[in-house]
Design a protein around this motif. Sequence first.
Motif, short mmCIF file in Angstrom:
data_model
loop_
_atom_site.label_atom_id
_atom_site.label_comp_id
_atom_site.label_asym_id
_atom_site.label_seq_id
_atom_site.Cartn_x
_atom_site.Cartn_y
_atom_site.Cartn_z
N ALA A 122 0.76 -1.17 0.03
CA ALA A 122 0.13 -0.11 -0.20
C ALA A 122 0.92 1.17 0.06
O ALA A 122 0.47 2.21 -0.65
N LEU A 123 1.99 1.24 0.62
CA LEU A 123 2.98 2.33 0.86
C LEU A 123 3.84 2.63 -0.19
O LEU A 123 4.57 3.45 -0.19
N MET A 124 4.14 1.49 -0.85
CA MET A 124 5.17 1.50 -1.97
C MET A 124 5.11 2.51 -2.88
O MET A 124 6.41 2.92 -3.40
N PHE A 127 -1.20 11.16 5.71
CA PHE A 127 -2.84 10.87 6.05
C PHE A 127 -3.20 12.13 6.63
O PHE A 127 -4.46 11.82 7.27
N GLY A 128 -2.86 13.18 6.70
CA GLY A 128 -3.34 14.38 7.34
C GLY A 128 -5.02 14.61 7.12
O GLY A 128 -5.28 15.22 7.59
N HIS A 129 -5.03 14.25 5.79
CA HIS A 129 -6.15 14.69 5.11
C HIS A 129 -7.66 13.89 5.71
O HIS A 129 -8.70 14.09 5.37
N LEU A 130 -7.42 12.78 6.53
CA LEU A 130 -8.35 11.65 6.73
C LEU A 130 -9.28 12.44 7.94
O LEU A 130 -8.72 12.91 8.73
N PRO A 131 -10.48 12.07 8.10
CA PRO A 131 -11.52 12.61 8.90
C PRO A 131 -10.84 12.23 10.38
O PRO A 131 -10.86 11.17 10.54
N HIS A 132 -11.23 13.34 11.33
CA HIS A 132 -10.82 13.05 12.71
C HIS A 132 -12.07 12.65 13.33
O HIS A 132 -13.21 13.29 12.96
N LEU A 141 -7.66 5.20 -6.76
CA LEU A 141 -6.66 4.41 -7.48
C LEU A 141 -5.35 4.19 -6.53
O LEU A 141 -4.60 3.46 -6.82
N ASP A 142 -5.46 4.78 -5.22
CA ASP A 142 -4.41 4.49 -4.24
C ASP A 142 -4.78 4.21 -2.89
O ASP A 142 -6.08 4.50 -2.74
N SER A 143 -4.01 3.69 -2.01
CA SER A 143 -4.40 3.27 -0.60
C SER A 143 -4.50 4.77 0.30
O SER A 143 -4.53 4.58 1.49
N SER A 188 10.49 11.64 18.92
CA SER A 188 9.68 12.66 17.78
C SER A 188 10.01 12.20 16.50
O SER A 188 9.25 12.63 15.65
N LYS A 189 11.18 11.49 16.33
CA LYS A 189 11.46 11.00 15.13
C LYS A 189 10.71 9.62 14.41
O LYS A 189 10.99 9.07 13.49
N LEU A 190 10.13 9.16 15.37
CA LEU A 190 9.57 7.66 15.43
C LEU A 190 8.23 7.95 15.13
O LEU A 190 7.35 8.28 16.12
N LEU A 191 7.49 7.62 14.04
CA LEU A 191 6.24 7.47 13.87
C LEU A 191 5.57 5.90 13.67
O LEU A 191 6.61 5.07 13.19
N LYS A 192 4.45 5.54 14.14
CA LYS A 192 3.85 4.11 13.84
C LYS A 192 2.77 4.38 13.05
O LYS A 192 1.81 4.96 13.31
N LEU A 193 2.72 3.88 11.70
CA LEU A 193 1.73 4.11 10.82
C LEU A 193 1.12 2.57 10.81
O LEU A 193 1.74 1.59 10.35
N ASN A 194 -0.46 2.51 10.95
CA ASN A 194 -1.02 1.33 11.26
C ASN A 194 -2.14 1.44 10.29
O ASN A 194 -3.17 1.92 11.08
N LEU A 195 -2.15 0.94 9.11
CA LEU A 195 -3.34 1.02 8.02
C LEU A 195 -4.46 0.20 8.21
O LEU A 195 -4.12 -0.90 8.83
N LYS A 196 -5.57 0.57 8.06
CA LYS A 196 -6.60 -0.61 8.08
C LYS A 196 -6.93 -1.09 6.86
O LYS A 196 -7.28 -2.51 6.55
N TYR A 197 -6.87 -0.44 5.55
CA TYR A 197 -7.23 -0.88 4.37
C TYR A 197 -6.15 -0.73 3.39
O TYR A 197 -5.33 0.03 3.57
N ASP A 198 -6.39 -1.28 2.25
CA ASP A 198 -5.51 -1.14 1.05
C ASP A 198 -6.31 -1.44 -0.23
O ASP A 198 -7.35 -2.04 -0.15
#
Lengths: 349, 371
Positions: free
Chosen positions: A220-222, B31-36, B289-291, B325-335
């Motif tokens: 997905a991120l590629m 992913f800043g555009h996703l609704p909160h 077209l993309d995730s 602050s340099k580490l983000l954890k990104l956990n997506l639900k869909y693709d």
Amino acid sequence: MEHLIPNFKDFLRSLKRGNNTGNHELCCRTCKFLLSLIKQFRLNSVHDVPILISTISLFGQLSSDILPLEISVVNIVRRVLHIIREEAEHRNIDISSENQRITTLTGFFRESETYSSTVDLIDLRETIKTEVKNLMEELETHKHNISDQASTHIFSNEIIMTYGYSSTVLEFLCSAKSVGRNFEVLVGESAPLLTGHQMCKELAAKNIATTLITDSAVYALMSRVNKVIIGTRALMANGGLLTEAGKYGVCLAAQAHCVPVLVTCGLFKLSPLYPFDQDTFNEFLSPNTIADRPESHEVEFINYSVPAFDYIPPELISLYITDVGGKMCSYLYRLLSEYYSIEDYNLYS
Amino acid sequence: MSDFPSFEGEYFRKKSGFHHSNSINTGVAAFGHLPHSEETSNIHWAFSVLKMRMESGKIIESNEACIEMLNAFKHFFQEYELTSNKAPSRDLEDKLEQINSFLVTTNILTLGMETAIQYLKVNVLKFPLNITPDTISKEMCEIISTFIKEKIELPASLISTTGSNIIKNSDVILIYDYSLTVIKTLIEAKSLGKNFRVIVTDSRTRLDGKKSLKALVKAKIHCTYILISNVSYHMPEVTRVILGAEGVYNNCYLLNKVGTAMICCIANAFKKPVLVCVETYKLSEKVQLDSFCFNVLSPGSVFTNTSMYEGDTRVQSCLSNFASSKLLKLNLKYDVTPPKYIDMLITEVGAIPVSSVPVVLREFRSDSEIF
């Protein structure tokens, strides 16, 4: 020679027990062991040189029996054998065994050479020792040589993906950071052992913008990634990789998005072996890394499978960044003949 | 400092990054555009309960979630009272719109649920203006029951009949995550006496494949349980990949749990057929077209808190006590999976090529009257 077998076995088993230290460490220890073996070996006449070679070959056989997946340990044995053969040939010492393969057409017609029987054996031993020490030095400096090339491969504002933990990749990225490149790293966590978490921790500690992602989100991120940089456990003769499981999927996803895949690895990992499927070199991890014990009525229907390695075919790799520079996969066979003697490709012959 | 001045900073940003360039913003920049998720007080209690249940992770399957949402609507209609001086159907339209916008912010809507809400809206507007609130709520509950039966439950059993005929003896079937329709298909094939084996693929951090494993083992189907990193090892022995779906976009891209695209990509590399079981109510008029455009982010803390199984002490994350602050954890639900990897859709209207999605939408759903 046979009296050394228990000695060899003891050493190799101690390597096996300390398996979690990474294969670079194992290679250094093997190299030291072989150096002391050469130091102690009784080199009284030129006829002792073939015996030294067969002793080290025997060690190589034992090590591929006891540590079949530590391919680079056997590579070190091959490297040392190559050094001895080169030096002996240089001094016109007869080292040919009876079942020696003839590697060139002219070999068929070559007149039986006259071998000298008076050579300076002390000088021979000293030269071999120096060469083996050079090899050890190469093992120690290879990461530095690889990471020196980082600034030519990573540019500003890049997004780089890596997978799991690799000390070579870590040093490569840190080196790019230290020359002022600003880039981001995505790290696949590599379940079930979660080595990617360790990678993230060390990258973030070096002030590199790091994002931890799940193994499933790689595809997905590629589309946002500029380069994939991975380490490997062994480099095969055809350019294929033997790596931690999961990287095959990463390489396929990269290919689907036309993202180049870079492999950073020291040349001591280059092996003259050819695997062509996933089963030639592999092992299975304990199922308790992924699941609890199933209930009794479920047992006969469930298999848990955790293969540790992936074989990645060379088509998926764009570039190998080695300690002697960037190489293409079509050139690796040439490097093989530079570092190994063809007699040692198969240590059992 | 770059060697090339023009490659620096703003001038050369080929792809936008995941980290914010300033320290004021938090979260993943890409992913800043996703609704909160926002707190909304004046919403019907059934939907607050729905939101809570979805967020607790108890309902994870798309059909289950849709039925759960429709049941919440049932509660809403049952307790419906006319509060304005508009006609009931017009008043309801406004309220449905309000609920819809609430549900969008909760991040629980998938394509099938959007279709269901659309269906309710169209039906509300069909009522004459002089109808009493009592009748409308009774009628709407009826309509919801029909939808659940005709668009979710019946199609699922039709799909399992079609799908189970596709499964042959000695097949090795790879499934991913947890989809009720896929499980139903496999169990039906087993009850037809077919002899096959299933590889259940799972991935962190949700590990929903364990539910599939439980259901299949209960039906005495032989299973191999693997993680997504080992799919490439097992793919050569697989004969079919059967997946469920959260929805299919009008441009034939498949929306499903994250990891589906990865599996389809690997299956494609090994030239294995990929079949997708999907009810037609999950087909959408939207395109994607993309995730990145549409997705849901799960909290990053689950990376370190989730172990491979309950009570697992063996695999420990070394990040559990680490913050930077340099580490983000990104956990997506869909693709999103491109159609080039999908060989067939199994729907209640039959087994169709994936390119037929717009045709099915046009033939079975007209603009004026959905369904």
